[in-house]
Design an enzyme around this catalytic site. Sequence first.
Site, short mmCIF file in Angstrom:
data_model
loop_
_atom_site.label_atom_id
_atom_site.label_comp_id
_atom_site.label_asym_id
_atom_site.label_seq_id
_atom_site.Cartn_x
_atom_site.Cartn_y
_atom_site.Cartn_z
N ASP A 1 0.98 7.36 0.93
CA ASP A 1 1.66 6.06 0.82
C ASP A 1 1.27 5.38 -0.49
O ASP A 1 0.27 5.74 -1.12
CB ASP A 1 1.39 5.18 2.04
N HIS B 1 5.77 11.37 -1.03
CA HIS B 1 5.80 10.21 -0.15
C HIS B 1 5.86 10.60 1.33
O HIS B 1 5.79 9.73 2.21
CB HIS B 1 6.98 9.30 -0.51
#
Length: 249
Positions: free
Chosen positions: A223, A219
């Site tokens: 995204d 992450h």
Amino acid sequence: MLAAADETRPLRGLARIMVKTMSAAWTVPHFGYCDEIEMDGLIALRDRLKPLAASRGVKLSYMPMILKATSLALNQYPDLNAHIAADASEVTIRGSHNIGVAMDTPRGLIVPNIKDCQARSILEIAQELNRLQGLASQGKLSEDDLAGGTFTLSNIGAIGGTYASPVLFVPQIAIGAIGKMQRVPRFGLVTVDGPNGTPVQEEQVVAKHIMRVSWAADHRVVDGATMARFSNQWKAYLEEPMSMVADLR
Ligand code: CAO
């Protein structure tokens, strides 16, 4: 019955490597994303291709088609086929789709990769998967077979289970775990006779073959929206396998 004596085992070899790689992976903030795929089209395609594959001495499971769909989807989302630097200062988008396949072997988990999936046909991917599986079962994979992976798939469904929570294979930034394909009830359109005998479509509960996928991604650099769009494209290829033909080069 008396309890057996406790036994302490040293963690060496593959087990030691797993300690190191998985501990490194767990320092990465990652997110999970799951979806389900209707596999009836892919089942029909495999049934048609299986005799051709067999005539060329190749065993064709679903994995080669899943690997090709992954590579085609990576063409559209190249940022997911990448390595991140150890200090997270840069990301390198890899040109080759060297897709790793987690393998359960007598010696433990090992992840050889199929080099240049973007340039191989489905049968060529199958042939390479057969070769790697054969070597893995004998503990004879070469360093080259194990090095240079850019993205990973783990078909845990070959053993069982529907969802998983895969752990990144750092420095790669995304991994997918494939669940067991199962025949389950779903809503679908069925053609039935209408009032004047004309065919009409009606929604009914129908049997479908469903396979779940569980993605994990780094992450820091991926995204959720990108992963979801990639997964949607991958799902579209698997649910409508003819669409893969349109994007083959
Ligand atoms: N759902 C339903 N059927 C499946 C399936 C799934 N998810 N995966 C495999 N099958 C079927 C295959 O289609 C094949 O059927 P046929 O005999 O009709 O062709 C049969 O099960 C055996 O498949 P296979 O395991 O030999 O081949 P594969 O290409 O599907 O998978 C491999 C290869 C190496 C990915 C798999 O054998 C394996 O080792 N999986 C375990 C991975 C693992 O341990 N992951 C965890 C990593 S984290 O610890």
